[in-house]
Structures are given as structure tokens and as C-alpha cells.
Design a protein around this motif. Sequence first.
Motif, PDB file in Angstrom:
ATOM      1  N   LEU A  13      -7.455 -14.299  -2.440  1.00  0.00           N
ATOM      2  CA  LEU A  13      -7.733 -14.689  -1.058  1.00  0.00           C
ATOM      3  C   LEU A  13      -6.496 -15.136  -0.276  1.00  0.00           C
ATOM      4  CD1 LEU A  13     -11.190 -16.477  -1.467  1.00  0.00           C
ATOM      5  CD2 LEU A  13     -10.661 -14.048  -1.133  1.00  0.00           C
ATOM      6  N   PRO A  14      -5.606 -15.950  -0.841  1.00  0.00           N
ATOM      7  CA  PRO A  14      -4.410 -16.323  -0.074  1.00  0.00           C
ATOM      8  C   PRO A  14      -3.575 -15.102   0.335  1.00  0.00           C
ATOM      9  CG  PRO A  14      -4.691 -17.788  -1.941  1.00  0.00           C
ATOM     10  CD  PRO A  14      -5.655 -16.656  -2.138  1.00  0.00           C
ATOM     11  N   GLU A  15      -3.425 -14.147  -0.612  1.00  0.00           N
ATOM     12  CA  GLU A  15      -2.671 -12.937  -0.304  1.00  0.00           C
ATOM     13  C   GLU A  15      -3.395 -12.095   0.742  1.00  0.00           C
ATOM     14  OE1 GLU A  15      -3.454 -14.010  -3.258  1.00  0.00           O
ATOM     15  OE2 GLU A  15      -1.645 -14.215  -4.485  1.00  0.00           O
ATOM     16  N   ALA A  16      -4.728 -12.065   0.661  1.00  0.00           N
ATOM     17  CA  ALA A  16      -5.511 -11.307   1.634  1.00  0.00           C
ATOM     18  C   ALA A  16      -5.318 -11.884   3.035  1.00  0.00           C
ATOM     19  CB  ALA A  16      -6.990 -11.324   1.248  1.00  0.00           C
ATOM     20  N   ARG A  17      -5.343 -13.220   3.129  1.00  0.00           N
ATOM     21  CA  ARG A  17      -5.130 -13.853   4.437  1.00  0.00           C
ATOM     22  C   ARG A  17      -3.762 -13.475   5.008  1.00  0.00           C
ATOM     23  NH1 ARG A  17      -5.345 -17.976   8.211  1.00  0.00           N
ATOM     24  NH2 ARG A  17      -7.516 -18.584   7.878  1.00  0.00           N
ATOM     25  N   GLU A  18      -2.735 -13.521   4.165  1.00  0.00           N
ATOM     26  CA  GLU A  18      -1.392 -13.174   4.627  1.00  0.00           C
ATOM     27  C   GLU A  18      -1.331 -11.729   5.121  1.00  0.00           C
ATOM     28  OE1 GLU A  18       1.404 -13.975   1.555  1.00  0.00           O
ATOM     29  OE2 GLU A  18       1.140 -16.159   1.627  1.00  0.00           O
ATOM     30  N   SER A  19      -2.048 -10.845   4.435  1.00  0.00           N
ATOM     31  CA  SER A  19      -2.045  -9.436   4.839  1.00  0.00           C
ATOM     32  C   SER A  19      -2.783  -9.241   6.156  1.00  0.00           C
ATOM     33  CB  SER A  19      -2.666  -8.568   3.738  1.00  0.00           C
ATOM     34  OG  SER A  19      -1.861  -8.590   2.571  1.00  0.00           O
ATOM     35  N   TYR A  20      -3.910  -9.952   6.333  1.00  0.00           N
ATOM     36  CA  TYR A  20      -4.620  -9.882   7.615  1.00  0.00           C
ATOM     37  C   TYR A  20      -3.722 -10.397   8.742  1.00  0.00           C
ATOM     38  CZ  TYR A  20      -9.293  -8.711   5.833  1.00  0.00           C
ATOM     39  OH  TYR A  20     -10.376  -8.068   5.280  1.00  0.00           O
ATOM     40  N   GLU A  21      -3.056 -11.515   8.499  1.00  0.00           N
ATOM     41  CA  GLU A  21      -2.192 -12.095   9.532  1.00  0.00           C
ATOM     42  C   GLU A  21      -1.039 -11.149   9.876  1.00  0.00           C
ATOM     43  OE1 GLU A  21      -1.236 -15.789   7.652  1.00  0.00           O
ATOM     44  OE2 GLU A  21      -2.896 -16.865   8.625  1.00  0.00           O
ATOM     45  N   LEU A  22      -0.484 -10.468   8.862  1.00  0.00           N
ATOM     46  CA  LEU A  22       0.581  -9.500   9.107  1.00  0.00           C
ATOM     47  C   LEU A  22       0.059  -8.318   9.916  1.00  0.00           C
ATOM     48  CD1 LEU A  22       3.414  -8.388   8.716  1.00  0.00           C
ATOM     49  CD2 LEU A  22       2.690  -7.480   6.484  1.00  0.00           C
ATOM     50  N   ALA A  23      -1.122  -7.834   9.563  1.00  0.00           N
ATOM     51  CA  ALA A  23      -1.708  -6.711  10.294  1.00  0.00           C
ATOM     52  C   ALA A  23      -1.901  -7.062  11.765  1.00  0.00           C
ATOM     53  CB  ALA A  23      -3.047  -6.323   9.664  1.00  0.00           C
ATOM     54  N   ILE A  24      -2.351  -8.286  12.036  1.00  0.00           N
ATOM     55  CA  ILE A  24      -2.562  -8.717  13.415  1.00  0.00           C
ATOM     56  C   ILE A  24      -1.243  -8.905  14.140  1.00  0.00           C
ATOM     57  CG2 ILE A  24      -3.380 -10.672  14.815  1.00  0.00           C
ATOM     58  CD1 ILE A  24      -5.737 -10.886  12.877  1.00  0.00           C
ATOM     59  N   ALA A  25      -0.243  -9.405  13.432  1.00  0.00           N
ATOM     60  CA  ALA A  25       1.084  -9.569  14.036  1.00  0.00           C
ATOM     61  C   ALA A  25       1.665  -8.224  14.461  1.00  0.00           C
ATOM     62  CB  ALA A  25       2.026 -10.266  13.059  1.00  0.00           C
ATOM     63  N   LEU A  26       1.371  -7.190  13.685  1.00  0.00           N
ATOM     64  CA  LEU A  26       1.875  -5.848  13.993  1.00  0.00           C
ATOM     65  C   LEU A  26       1.085  -5.168  15.104  1.00  0.00           C
ATOM     66  CD1 LEU A  26       2.508  -4.577  10.344  1.00  0.00           C
ATOM     67  CD2 LEU A  26       4.238  -5.252  12.034  1.00  0.00           C
ATOM     68  N   ALA A  27      -0.199  -5.532  15.243  1.00  0.00           N
ATOM     69  CA  ALA A  27      -1.044  -4.916  16.274  1.00  0.00           C
ATOM     70  C   ALA A  27      -1.987  -5.971  16.849  1.00  0.00           C
ATOM     71  CB  ALA A  27      -1.827  -3.745  15.686  1.00  0.00           C
ATOM     72  N   PRO A  28      -1.458  -6.927  17.609  1.00  0.00           N
ATOM     73  CA  PRO A  28      -2.251  -8.077  18.075  1.00  0.00           C
ATOM     74  C   PRO A  28      -3.390  -7.723  19.035  1.00  0.00           C
ATOM     75  CG  PRO A  28      -0.113  -8.015  19.156  1.00  0.00           C
ATOM     76  CD  PRO A  28      -0.057  -6.995  18.069  1.00  0.00           C
TER      77      PRO A  28
END
Length: 204
Positions: A15-30
Amino acid sequence: VPRVLAYLQQKNGNLPEARESYELAIALAPNTAQLHYWFGKFILHAEESVEDAVQQFEIARKLDSESPEVAVSLARGYMFQHEFGNVRALLDELSGKISSLDDNLRKTYYDTRVQLPYREADVSAQGSDFSTSISALKKMQSEFDDLPAAAKDTYMRSKLAKVTPVLQKLMRFGAFEDQSFLSQFQAWAAFECSVGASKKGDVQ
């Protein structure tokens, strides 16, 4: 890629890694509504944070006001927050789009319509506003009775049993003139639950 990675990490319990990946995805395409929607679903179900999930659903809603998936999830988030007026507004909007919803989303929509007055009844009863609570139970019964037959499956019927604590409190503390309705409601809920149990037994 980060969104796919987030899904795989979530599925594997990271879950912590999943959150980081979601946050990265949003940072790339907000400005991608779907990313905020998926992140909100992750937060709601994996992290069980209603407030943070609703924030993501609200962002998704601003970016894509036509998405029924976002509207249903936001409605449920508002319901968990007891923002009942906002829930009803979204459900009323969705009522004109029923035919366009897929089966799972339509089921969630109907479930929310029945859950909403139940939760209103619960909150009102907790505040000793028994008259408003009883009115909400009447609305709940009406919403369930108006469901299409196909929507009244075992799962939906079984959830009617959740109203028992509220009903017991109202039967104990409610006005005398309301006891007749409460007895009728109790019999109605018991019957609908028994129908669901019977159907489950037939399937087994």
C-alpha cells in the motif's frame, strides 16, 4: 505506467508503494480526472480515509462533471460524511442516466438510494429527533419498494437488517402514534430479508 504499477502494488498489498505510484501518476498528469478517481477509490478502500477520498473525488468531479462513476463514488463519500443534501443532489442527477450505467454501477446507485434514508434515520435517532428518523424510514421503505425487481437481490435485501438497532430505539422511545407504522415496518423488513434468505438457499 505509474498508474498500472499502483494497481499491481495495491493488488499485492504494497500500500505505501501504491500510494507513491498514484501520487506520481497524478503529478505527471494532474488534470486527468480518472487518476483522481482511482486514487480516491484507493484511499477509501485501502486506507479507509473518507475525507481524503472525497477530496480526490471532488477534484475528479471538477475535471469531469459528466462521469457517472465519479458521481456515484462522490455521493457515497458524502453519505459517509453525513452530507445528505449533497448525496441527494447527485442521486437526482444520476436518475436521468440509469440506462447508461453498467450493471455494477447501477447496483451501487440503487444501494445508495436505499442507504441514504437509512443513514438519515440513524443520525436523527442518535440525536433524539425521532419524528425525522421515522420520516426517513418511510422514505427508505419507499425507495426499496420502488427498485426494479432485478435490483432486489439477496445482497440488497440482507442489508435491510442493518436498520434493526434504529428501529428498536424508535419502538422504545418513539411517540405512541408512530408505533403502528414501526410495527408494520419491522414486519416488512423481516419479510424482505426472509425473501433474500430464501433465494440464497435456492441458489445453494
